[in-house]
Design an enzyme around this catalytic site. Structure first.
Site, PDB file in Angstrom:
ATOM      1  N   GLY A  35       0.824  -1.201   0.000  1.00 14.32           N
ATOM      2  CA  GLY A  35       0.000   0.000   0.000  1.00 14.32           C
ATOM      3  C   GLY A  35       0.853   1.244   0.000  1.00 14.32           C
ATOM      4  O   GLY A  35       1.988   1.246  -0.476  1.00 14.32           O
ATOM      5  N   CYS A  36       0.321   2.303   0.559  1.00 10.13           N
ATOM      6  CA  CYS A  36       1.013   3.594   0.598  1.00 10.13           C
ATOM      7  C   CYS A  36       2.350   3.455   1.312  1.00 10.13           C
ATOM      8  O   CYS A  36       2.415   2.985   2.443  1.00 10.13           O
ATOM      9  CB  CYS A  36       0.136   4.611   1.324  1.00 10.13           C
ATOM     10  SG  CYS A  36       0.961   6.191   1.612  1.00 10.13           S
ATOM     11  N   PHE A  37       3.419   3.879   0.653  1.00 10.05           N
ATOM     12  CA  PHE A  37       4.738   3.714   1.263  1.00 10.05           C
ATOM     13  C   PHE A  37       4.960   4.592   2.479  1.00 10.05           C
ATOM     14  O   PHE A  37       5.826   4.303   3.296  1.00 10.05           O
ATOM     15  CB  PHE A  37       5.879   3.833   0.260  1.00 10.05           C
ATOM     16  CG  PHE A  37       5.890   5.004  -0.680  1.00 10.05           C
ATOM     17  CD1 PHE A  37       5.445   6.271  -0.341  1.00 10.05           C
ATOM     18  CD2 PHE A  37       6.386   4.822  -1.965  1.00 10.05           C
ATOM     19  CE1 PHE A  37       5.489   7.333  -1.230  1.00 10.05           C
ATOM     20  CE2 PHE A  37       6.447   5.879  -2.876  1.00 10.05           C
ATOM     21  CZ  PHE A  37       5.994   7.135  -2.495  1.00 10.05           C
ATOM     22  N   TRP A  38       4.193   5.649   2.659  1.00 14.32           N
ATOM     23  CA  TRP A  38       4.360   6.491   3.855  1.00 14.32           C
ATOM     24  C   TRP A  38       4.101   5.685   5.123  1.00 14.32           C
ATOM     25  O   TRP A  38       4.801   5.823   6.113  1.00 14.32           O
ATOM     26  CB  TRP A  38       3.418   7.679   3.822  1.00 14.32           C
ATOM     27  CG  TRP A  38       3.638   8.660   2.720  1.00 14.32           C
ATOM     28  CD1 TRP A  38       4.740   8.809   1.933  1.00 14.32           C
ATOM     29  CD2 TRP A  38       2.707   9.648   2.281  1.00 14.32           C
ATOM     30  NE1 TRP A  38       4.555   9.816   1.027  1.00 14.32           N
ATOM     31  CE2 TRP A  38       3.303  10.352   1.214  1.00 14.32           C
ATOM     32  CE3 TRP A  38       1.418   9.991   2.672  1.00 14.32           C
ATOM     33  CZ2 TRP A  38       2.670  11.391   0.553  1.00 14.32           C
ATOM     34  CZ3 TRP A  38       0.785  11.029   2.006  1.00 14.32           C
ATOM     35  CH2 TRP A  38       1.397  11.724   0.969  1.00 14.32           C
ATOM     36  N   CYS A  39       3.062   4.839   5.088  1.00 13.19           N
ATOM     37  CA  CYS A  39       2.720   4.010   6.262  1.00 13.19           C
ATOM     38  C   CYS A  39       3.798   2.973   6.529  1.00 13.19           C
ATOM     39  O   CYS A  39       4.239   2.803   7.666  1.00 13.19           O
ATOM     40  CB  CYS A  39       1.396   3.280   6.028  1.00 13.19           C
ATOM     41  SG  CYS A  39      -0.030   4.342   5.766  1.00 13.19           S
TER      42      CYS A  39
END
Length: 184
Positions: A14-18
């Site tokens: 998913g979102c790489f920030w998480c």
């Protein structure tokens, strides 16, 4: 950290920030870098990857000391942080760039990835069939600098406060209280 024990693994959940934010907190992880893998365009930009037309996934490349944290522990965290039963999405983030994928560098790593999926499925943490891809690693491109450590720099940004922050708190609670992994 012992530089002789450093290894790398690249995966998307998913979102790489998480994903990046959580892995950078683990003892034994030297770095977790947001980037792109699995596509057909060299040096893709975030805007290009977001179209879904380059074939890349948002990934995190983790450099870790295998004497401090194991591949299996990293995989346990990986499967905790995202739902591997959702095809080409994580929550409201939809598109092939958000797919669940593990990139392997050799046959031994491929076998470890397959075993990790099997172990996670048997844990019944997620109901449903896992759709996590296991693909050969070809190339990693670091995302633009503003993506690196994004949550730490932008905790009040709406997506961060609504999605990333709660995921980090859940991660800290689960892995901190279990004592399985020490947090930096």
């Amino acid at each position: 950290m012992d530089k002789n024990n450093l290894q790398q693994i690249t995966f998307g959940g998913g979102c790489f920030w998480c994903v990046e934010s959580c892995f950078n907190m683990l003892k034994g992880v030297e770095s977790a870098i947001s980037g792109y893998s699995g596509g057909h365009k060299d040096n893709p930009t975030y805007e290009e990857v977001c179209t879904g037309e380059t074939g890349h996934a948002e990934v995190v490349q983790i450099t870790y000391d295998s004497s401090l944290i194991s591949y299996e522990q990293l995989m346990d965290v990986f499967f905790f942080l995202h739902d591997p039963t959702q095809l080409n999405r994580q929550g409201n983030d939809i598109g092939t760039q958000y797919r669940s994928v593990i990139y392997y560098k050799d046959e031994a790593e491929k076998a470890k990835a397959e075993e990790s999926i099997k172990t996670s499925q048997e844990s019944n943490r997620w109901s449903g069939t896992y759709v996590t891809e296991i693909s050969p690693f070809e190339k990693f491109w670091a995302a633009e600098q503003y993506h690196q450590g994004y949550y730490n720099e932008n905790p009040t940004q709406p997506y961060c406060s609504a999605i990333v922050g709660p995921k980090i708190q859940k991660f800290k609670k689960h892995f901190g209280e279990l004592g399985m992994l020490e947090l930096n």
